[in-house]
Design an enzyme around this catalytic site. Sequence first.
Site, PDB file in Angstrom:
ATOM      1  N   ASP A  81      -3.842  67.056  42.877  1.00 46.33           N
ATOM      2  CA  ASP A  81      -4.247  67.460  41.533  1.00 46.33           C
ATOM      3  C   ASP A  81      -5.703  67.012  41.303  1.00 46.33           C
ATOM      4  O   ASP A  81      -6.031  65.843  41.522  1.00 46.33           O
ATOM      5  CB  ASP A  81      -3.303  66.772  40.529  1.00 46.33           C
ATOM      6  CG  ASP A  81      -3.380  67.361  39.140  1.00 46.33           C
ATOM      7  OD1 ASP A  81      -3.784  68.526  39.003  1.00 46.33           O
ATOM      8  OD2 ASP A  81      -3.015  66.639  38.180  1.00 46.33           O
ATOM      9  N   HIS A 126      -3.090  73.782  32.694  1.00 47.24           N
ATOM     10  CA  HIS A 126      -3.102  72.312  32.728  1.00 47.24           C
ATOM     11  C   HIS A 126      -2.786  71.783  31.332  1.00 47.24           C
ATOM     12  O   HIS A 126      -2.861  72.498  30.343  1.00 47.24           O
ATOM     13  CB  HIS A 126      -4.480  71.818  33.169  1.00 47.24           C
ATOM     14  CG  HIS A 126      -4.680  71.880  34.644  1.00 47.24           C
ATOM     15  ND1 HIS A 126      -4.832  70.757  35.425  1.00 47.24           N
ATOM     16  CD2 HIS A 126      -4.719  72.938  35.493  1.00 47.24           C
ATOM     17  CE1 HIS A 126      -4.967  71.123  36.680  1.00 47.24           C
ATOM     18  NE2 HIS A 126      -4.912  72.440  36.761  1.00 47.24           N
ATOM     19  N   GLY A 127      -2.479  70.490  31.270  1.00 51.47           N
ATOM     20  CA  GLY A 127      -2.253  69.862  29.963  1.00 51.47           C
ATOM     21  C   GLY A 127      -0.971  70.337  29.313  1.00 51.47           C
ATOM     22  O   GLY A 127      -0.937  70.607  28.115  1.00 51.47           O
ATOM     23  N   GLY A 128       0.112  70.424  30.101  1.00 52.76           N
ATOM     24  CA  GLY A 128       1.376  70.960  29.590  1.00 52.76           C
ATOM     25  C   GLY A 128       2.046  70.098  28.523  1.00 52.76           C
ATOM     26  O   GLY A 128       2.960  70.556  27.838  1.00 52.76           O
TER      27      GLY A 128
END
Length: 282
Positions: free
Chosen positions: A83, A206-208
């Site tokens: 990641d 991203h940033g779930g």
Amino acid sequence: MVNAIEMLNNASKGKYAIPQFNINNLEWTKYILEECNELKSPVILGVSEGAAKYMGGFFVVSNMVLGLIKDLGIKIPVALHLDHGSSFLSCKNAIDAGFTSVMIDASNQSIEDNIKINKEVVEYAKIKNVSVEAEIGKIGGTEDDITTTESLAGLDDCILLYNKTNVNFIAPAIGSVHGMHKGPLNLNLNILIEIKKSIDIPLVLHGGTGIPENKIIQCIKNGISKININTELQLEWSKAVRKYLKDNVDVYDPRKIIASGENALKETVKRKVILLNSGNRI
Ligand code: 13P
């Protein structure tokens, strides 16, 4: 372990999303693998450079995941993904250690440099049958509070980068942020729709953590095929462990302490897997 290409292509066709759950240690990895196996959901295990270093290095992580898959009899497709890889060398080291997927995050560089580094990573990854994810625009963190319009992904940049590199997946900044955000979240679905119309590859969100469920479903309907979740796992696990320690002040066995967050972590994984499938497949 497999690369993430087939699972994301299937998700893109079937209009569901594959979860990327970030891992920090052996126990989390075990819980995530067990729960996803139970739900028959393919999974991407996300490992940041910091988390890999914390666990000992890329080889430790790769061998740990391989060992767990074997010893636990895990049958689902599992991708081990770097990641936010920060350099070609970092991606190469992860690939050489057995990672099956990498993200090269050169989003803070010019589009020309972002393309150049992606090209290098894609060339190397292809030889090893490893998938590659690029980031375009800047996905902020909690310290940024909320991403500004300037940091959203530009359509032309996405098209250019894809045409020049043949990268497998793109994570366009559409307004989500890493971690818990303080202000309101302005997801720009129009950008997402335009990108998906122009480049038919799986897109990544991203940033779930902290995105309302209806927004997640809208994103999936409009081209998101992979959603990264990290902070929410940390919040739920630590809440449970904190309560356990408060209620059991005499316990000192680390196995008991770490396992006191197992149910909370597995429940969170389950909720996310079901949401990302929108009731389609599970
Ligand atoms: P969250 O921490 O907001 O869930 O984001 C995770 C992520 O995007 C990892 O790349």
